[in-house]
Write a protein that holds these residues in place. Structure first.
Motif, PDB file in Angstrom:
ATOM      1  N   LEU A 260       2.477   1.452  -5.931  1.00  0.00           N
ATOM      2  CA  LEU A 260       3.474   1.424  -7.002  1.00  0.00           C
ATOM      3  C   LEU A 260       4.293   0.141  -6.976  1.00  0.00           C
ATOM      4  O   LEU A 260       4.787  -0.318  -8.015  1.00  0.00           O
ATOM      5  CB  LEU A 260       4.401   2.640  -6.884  1.00  0.00           C
ATOM      6  N   LEU A 261       4.457  -0.450  -5.816  1.00  0.00           N
ATOM      7  CA  LEU A 261       5.219  -1.704  -5.711  1.00  0.00           C
ATOM      8  C   LEU A 261       4.397  -2.925  -6.105  1.00  0.00           C
ATOM      9  O   LEU A 261       4.971  -3.994  -6.354  1.00  0.00           O
ATOM     10  CB  LEU A 261       5.727  -1.886  -4.272  1.00  0.00           C
ATOM     11  N   ALA A 262       3.068  -2.788  -6.154  1.00  0.00           N
ATOM     12  CA  ALA A 262       2.209  -3.938  -6.440  1.00  0.00           C
ATOM     13  C   ALA A 262       2.530  -4.609  -7.773  1.00  0.00           C
ATOM     14  O   ALA A 262       2.575  -5.844  -7.855  1.00  0.00           O
ATOM     15  CB  ALA A 262       0.746  -3.511  -6.386  1.00  0.00           C
ATOM     16  N   PRO A 263       2.783  -3.847  -8.884  1.00  0.00           N
ATOM     17  CA  PRO A 263       3.097  -4.536 -10.154  1.00  0.00           C
ATOM     18  C   PRO A 263       4.396  -5.331 -10.109  1.00  0.00           C
ATOM     19  O   PRO A 263       4.612  -6.198 -10.966  1.00  0.00           O
ATOM     20  CB  PRO A 263       3.196  -3.381 -11.160  1.00  0.00           C
ATOM     21  N   LEU A 264       5.269  -5.027  -9.164  1.00  0.00           N
ATOM     22  CA  LEU A 264       6.546  -5.729  -9.077  1.00  0.00           C
ATOM     23  C   LEU A 264       6.435  -7.054  -8.342  1.00  0.00           C
ATOM     24  O   LEU A 264       7.402  -7.830  -8.320  1.00  0.00           O
ATOM     25  CB  LEU A 264       7.584  -4.840  -8.373  1.00  0.00           C
TER      26      LEU A 264
ATOM     27  N   ARG B 110      -1.345  16.725  12.667  1.00  0.00           N
ATOM     28  CA  ARG B 110      -2.365  15.941  11.988  1.00  0.00           C
ATOM     29  C   ARG B 110      -2.198  15.959  10.474  1.00  0.00           C
ATOM     30  O   ARG B 110      -2.321  14.932   9.804  1.00  0.00           O
ATOM     31  CB  ARG B 110      -3.747  16.474  12.367  1.00  0.00           C
ATOM     32  N   THR B 111      -1.914  17.120   9.924  1.00  0.00           N
ATOM     33  CA  THR B 111      -1.759  17.217   8.461  1.00  0.00           C
ATOM     34  C   THR B 111      -0.587  16.380   7.977  1.00  0.00           C
ATOM     35  O   THR B 111      -0.684  15.640   6.987  1.00  0.00           O
ATOM     36  CB  THR B 111      -1.551  18.680   8.051  1.00  0.00           C
ATOM     37  N   LEU B 112       0.522  16.480   8.672  1.00  0.00           N
ATOM     38  CA  LEU B 112       1.700  15.690   8.291  1.00  0.00           C
ATOM     39  C   LEU B 112       1.419  14.195   8.405  1.00  0.00           C
ATOM     40  O   LEU B 112       1.875  13.396   7.572  1.00  0.00           O
ATOM     41  CB  LEU B 112       2.884  16.076   9.180  1.00  0.00           C
ATOM     42  N   THR B 113       0.650  13.803   9.409  1.00  0.00           N
ATOM     43  CA  THR B 113       0.318  12.385   9.585  1.00  0.00           C
ATOM     44  C   THR B 113      -0.512  11.864   8.422  1.00  0.00           C
ATOM     45  O   THR B 113      -0.239  10.789   7.866  1.00  0.00           O
ATOM     46  CB  THR B 113      -0.448  12.189  10.897  1.00  0.00           C
ATOM     47  N   VAL B 114      -1.538  12.640   8.023  1.00  0.00           N
ATOM     48  CA  VAL B 114      -2.395  12.211   6.916  1.00  0.00           C
ATOM     49  C   VAL B 114      -1.606  12.145   5.619  1.00  0.00           C
ATOM     50  O   VAL B 114      -1.712  11.177   4.844  1.00  0.00           O
ATOM     51  CB  VAL B 114      -3.600  13.165   6.787  1.00  0.00           C
ATOM     52  N   VAL B 115      -0.779  13.163   5.370  1.00  0.00           N
ATOM     53  CA  VAL B 115       0.026  13.174   4.134  1.00  0.00           C
ATOM     54  C   VAL B 115       1.005  11.996   4.124  1.00  0.00           C
ATOM     55  O   VAL B 115       1.209  11.331   3.104  1.00  0.00           O
ATOM     56  CB  VAL B 115       0.771  14.513   3.998  1.00  0.00           C
ATOM     57  N   GLY B 116       1.618  11.705   5.254  1.00  0.00           N
ATOM     58  CA  GLY B 116       2.552  10.572   5.329  1.00  0.00           C
ATOM     59  C   GLY B 116       1.870   9.243   5.061  1.00  0.00           C
ATOM     60  O   GLY B 116       2.413   8.372   4.361  1.00  0.00           O
ATOM     61  N   CYS B 117       0.665   9.073   5.621  1.00  0.00           N
ATOM     62  CA  CYS B 117      -0.071   7.832   5.378  1.00  0.00           C
ATOM     63  C   CYS B 117      -0.441   7.686   3.904  1.00  0.00           C
ATOM     64  O   CYS B 117      -0.334   6.594   3.327  1.00  0.00           O
ATOM     65  CB  CYS B 117      -1.329   7.800   6.239  1.00  0.00           C
ATOM     66  N   LEU B 118      -0.889   8.791   3.297  1.00  0.00           N
ATOM     67  CA  LEU B 118      -1.221   8.726   1.876  1.00  0.00           C
ATOM     68  C   LEU B 118       0.012   8.421   1.026  1.00  0.00           C
ATOM     69  O   LEU B 118      -0.067   7.688   0.035  1.00  0.00           O
ATOM     70  CB  LEU B 118      -1.867  10.039   1.433  1.00  0.00           C
ATOM     71  N   ALA B 119       1.163   8.977   1.417  1.00  0.00           N
ATOM     72  CA  ALA B 119       2.398   8.706   0.670  1.00  0.00           C
ATOM     73  C   ALA B 119       2.794   7.235   0.779  1.00  0.00           C
ATOM     74  O   ALA B 119       3.209   6.607  -0.211  1.00  0.00           O
ATOM     75  CB  ALA B 119       3.520   9.604   1.189  1.00  0.00           C
ATOM     76  N   LEU B 120       2.676   6.673   1.970  1.00  0.00           N
ATOM     77  CA  LEU B 120       2.981   5.245   2.137  1.00  0.00           C
ATOM     78  C   LEU B 120       2.023   4.378   1.327  1.00  0.00           C
ATOM     79  O   LEU B 120       2.430   3.371   0.730  1.00  0.00           O
ATOM     80  CB  LEU B 120       2.912   4.866   3.617  1.00  0.00           C
ATOM     81  N   LEU B 121       0.749   4.762   1.296  1.00  0.00           N
ATOM     82  CA  LEU B 121      -0.220   4.011   0.511  1.00  0.00           C
ATOM     83  C   LEU B 121       0.119   4.061  -0.974  1.00  0.00           C
ATOM     84  O   LEU B 121       0.091   3.041  -1.674  1.00  0.00           O
ATOM     85  CB  LEU B 121      -1.622   4.570   0.756  1.00  0.00           C
TER      86      LEU B 121
END
Length: 689
Positions: free
Chosen positions: A549-553, A533-544
């Motif tokens: 960060l890609l939005a300004p591009l 569960r912890t790895l899943t939440v951290v992975g989702c936050l990292a993807l978000l």
């Protein structure tokens, strides 16, 4: 009685109502007009006045400023723009969105009538047009012929031009590159004028006074009143030569004694070549409320008729907005069909039952066809927004039907209810849920109905179409789907996931195997996620975070680029350059461009004034019409890039510009601007500007 109960108990009534809706929708579809966007023409009026021979500075002081002072008092004017050139001024009035242009035109006309005495007597009566005179023409035609240039000009002006002008929806027909016949007196007679002490303005006044056709009163002849005229207009050069311009020592001095009279044509301000041959250019503008596709289709049909009636001329379309609009609409319509077809295939894959798929799939065509009635009676058109709304909602149209069908089978298989009872109770049980689900989608789009300005006009129809189509799908899910479920899916074989008939077991077996694989994969993935569960939440936050960060591009555009099948090459020389020299350098540019663009269908070269700008005489433009995008390897943008590299530094004295129209004319229609970026420099000192 609930709607599902009434539908199941009265299947004939339900079927007939559905067929009526489908029939009304199909009739509405046959009468719908096609356009690229909703009716979002700028609410503008153009006031034009002419003062022959006046310089731009005089026009601005004596005409333009007075018109601006008069028109500034008109109610609802948000912006006023004027363009003043030699002998002509155009004042464009921009009103607030939603203004009734008919009423605004009446107010402007009344204001001009009341204050017209402030203008000089020589100024022509100002005219009002309910369209932007600077708007891009919907169709541009090139006309070439082996006829004499003056004969071609007279033929086009007196015959062909009028045939286009009387077409429904056509506002104005402009002719560029014409040769106008004129009598000219040679300047080599200056010595004779000086010897006779004769001023040039006296000669001009004598010619003007002799070339008249005036009324001479009336006489009574028996039972009739006869109107007399004194026709004194010149019919040949001899009459012009015999005109008396002065008296010296009781002897008349004729024009032939002081000047050499020749028959020639007026000095040109434009030179037009069509496919390398001298010709004319016809620009056709539509009325503000006219349909672009209908106007362009009528113009092209009339052009074919003219070509058949006058075999000595050749007509080629250079620019056609209607063709581009039709291709765009066809692409979106195909996307709607592809989306609906894929939705049916997905249903068939997951339900693994042909009957169940047919029952649910009825929601898509019925909802779409019913929406055509809304488009017609709402005064909308088939455009990118209305068809885009259908494409966006086609996947959501089956959501409610899937929920209803699944619950019907659950009650029949698990509860053991009869097919009719299961259909009624199953639909009634989930009705609040699917209504709430549909409303949550509608509340996202309904606020667009109340938007104002350009975005409001663009997205209002999209919001209405999505909302209405989803409402139709909700009605279908609670009425037609239960009725069809009770009638068609009585046998156990019709249930989702039930064994398929022998003829379809091969395909059904593959679908069953794939479906079981997806279920097993999802079960394993869900188990892994729950264990970490912890790895899943951290992975989702990292993807978000990475996504943010890609939005300004990501770039932004008001309209996405599109291949219009045109390329324009423009060369501009120093102000004051002779038209002949501009033409020579344009020929150099033409010799470089034409051999390197094999995709060209037609080309028109214009040297001199462009469009409504009568002062841009130092420009040369090559307009290239390309083959359809599917029939060529390069886009119009790639063609423009190649020409830009090829022309760099190869045409001395010309500042070159290569453009590939990718929606610019749409921006012009919607925003009233010709370019993406406009820099305005303002001031009272013209020399400093």
């Amino acid at each position: 009685m609930s709607l599902p109960g009434a539908s199941v108990r009265r299947p004939i009534f339900t079927t007939m109502v559905t067929l009526i809706v489908v029939l009304v929708g199909l009739v509405s579809l046959s009468r719908l007009r096609v356009d690229l966007f909703p009716a979002i023409e700028l609410p503008t009026l153009t006031v034009r006045a002419e003062y022959e021979g006046a310089s731009p500075e005089v026009m601005e002081r004596l005409v333009t400023q007075i018109l601006e002072e008069i028109l500034a008092t008109v109610q609802g004017v948000e912006e006023m723009t004027s363009v003043t050139s030699e002998g002509r001024t155009n004042v464009r009035l921009a009103f607030s969105w939603g203004t009734d242009l008919d009423t605004a035109a009446q107010d402007v006309r009344a204001m001009l009538e009341a204050e017209a005495n402030e203008l000089p007597d020589e100024v022509t009566r100002p005219t009002i047009r309910k369209f932007d005179i600077a708007s891009f023409p919907v169709v541009i035609l090139g006309i070439s012929s082996d006829l004499d240039p003056v004969e071609l000009t007279e033929l086009v002006d007196r015959q062909i031009r009028q045939r286009f002008a009387r077409l429904p929806g056509v506002a104005q027909v402009d002719m560029w590159g014409e040769h106008t016949s004129a009598r000219s007196a040679s300047r080599s007679t200056r010595a004779r004028l000086r010897a006779l002490r004769l001023l040039l303005d006296r000669v001009l006044a004598a010619i003007r006074d002799a070339n008249l056709d005036l009324p001479a009163g009336q006489i009574d002849e028996g039972r009739f009143e006869v109107t007399l005229r004194a026709p004194a207009e010149f019919t040949d050069l001899d009459q012009c030569r015999a005109t008396v311009v002065a008296m010296r020592d009781d002897a008349p001095v004729t024009l032939a004694q002081v000047a050499t009279v020749v028959d020639t044509w007026r000095k040109q301000t434009r030179v037009v070549r069509v496919d390398g041959q001298r010709g004319l250019r016809i620009a056709i503008r539509k009325q503000a409320d006219a349909n672009t596709v209908e106007v362009s289709a009528a113009v092209l049909a009339e052009a074919e008729g003219i070509a058949a009636d006058y075999p000595q001329i050749r007509i080629v379309p250079v620019s056609n907005q209607g063709n581009f609009i039709e291709r765009s609409i066809q692409n979106v319509a195909r996307s709607v069909l592809y989306g609906g077809g894929l939705a049916v295939l997905v249903l068939l894959f997951f339900l693994r039952s042909l009957r169940s798929t047919v029952v649910i799939s009825t929601a898509i065509p019925i909802s779409i066809v019913a929406t055509f009635a809304l488009i017609y009676f709402g005064g909308f058109t088939l455009n990118l927004m209305t068809l885009g709304g259908l494409a966006l909602g086609v996947g959501m149209m089956v959501d409610s039907s899937i929920v209803v069908l699944e619950n019907v089978f659950r009650r029949r298989e698990e509860v053991g209810e009869d097919g009719t009872v299961a259909a009624v109770e199953g639909a009634r049980e989930v009705a609040p849920a699917i209504v709430a689900s549909t409303l949550t989608t509608l509340v996202i789009f309904l606020p667009m109905v109340f938007m104002r300005g350009v975005t409001g006009f663009l997205f209002q129809e999209l919001a209405w179409v999505i909302a209405f189509s989803l409402a139709c799908s909700l009605v279908v899910a609670t009425s037609l789907v239960p009725m069809l479920s009770a009638r068609l899916l009585r046998a156990r074989g019709g249930a989702p996931g039930a064994p398929a008939p022998a003829a379809g077991r091969g395909v059904a077996g593959l679908a069953e195997h794939a479906f079981r694989g997806i279920e097993d994969g999802y079960r394993d993935l869900l188990g892994a996620v729950l264990r970490h569960r912890t790895l899943t939440v951290v992975g989702c936050l990292a993807l978000l975070g990475a996504s943010l960060l890609l939005a300004p591009l990501v770039g932004t555009e008001f309209m996405p680029p599109s291949d219009e099948g045109e390329v324009r090459v423009t060369g501009e020389m120093e102000v004051g350059t002779r038209l002949g020299l501009v033409d020579e350098q344009t020929r150099v540019m033409e010799a470089i461009v034409m051999p390197t663009v094999p995709e060209v269908v037609a080309s028109v070269v214009t040297v001199g004034a462009m469009g409504f700008r009568t002062d841009a005489t130092t420009q040369g433009e090559i307009a290239l019409s390309l083959t359809p995008a599917a029939a060529r390897a390069r886009s119009n943008g790639e063609v423009a890039d190649d020409l830009r590299r090829l022309l760099a530094g190869r045409v001395p004295g010309m500042e070159l510009r290569v453009r590939a129209p990718q929606g610019q004319f749409l921006m012009n229609r919607i925003l009233g601007e010709e370019e993406g970026l406009v820099v305005e420099i303002r001031g009272d000192d013209l020399a400093t500007l």
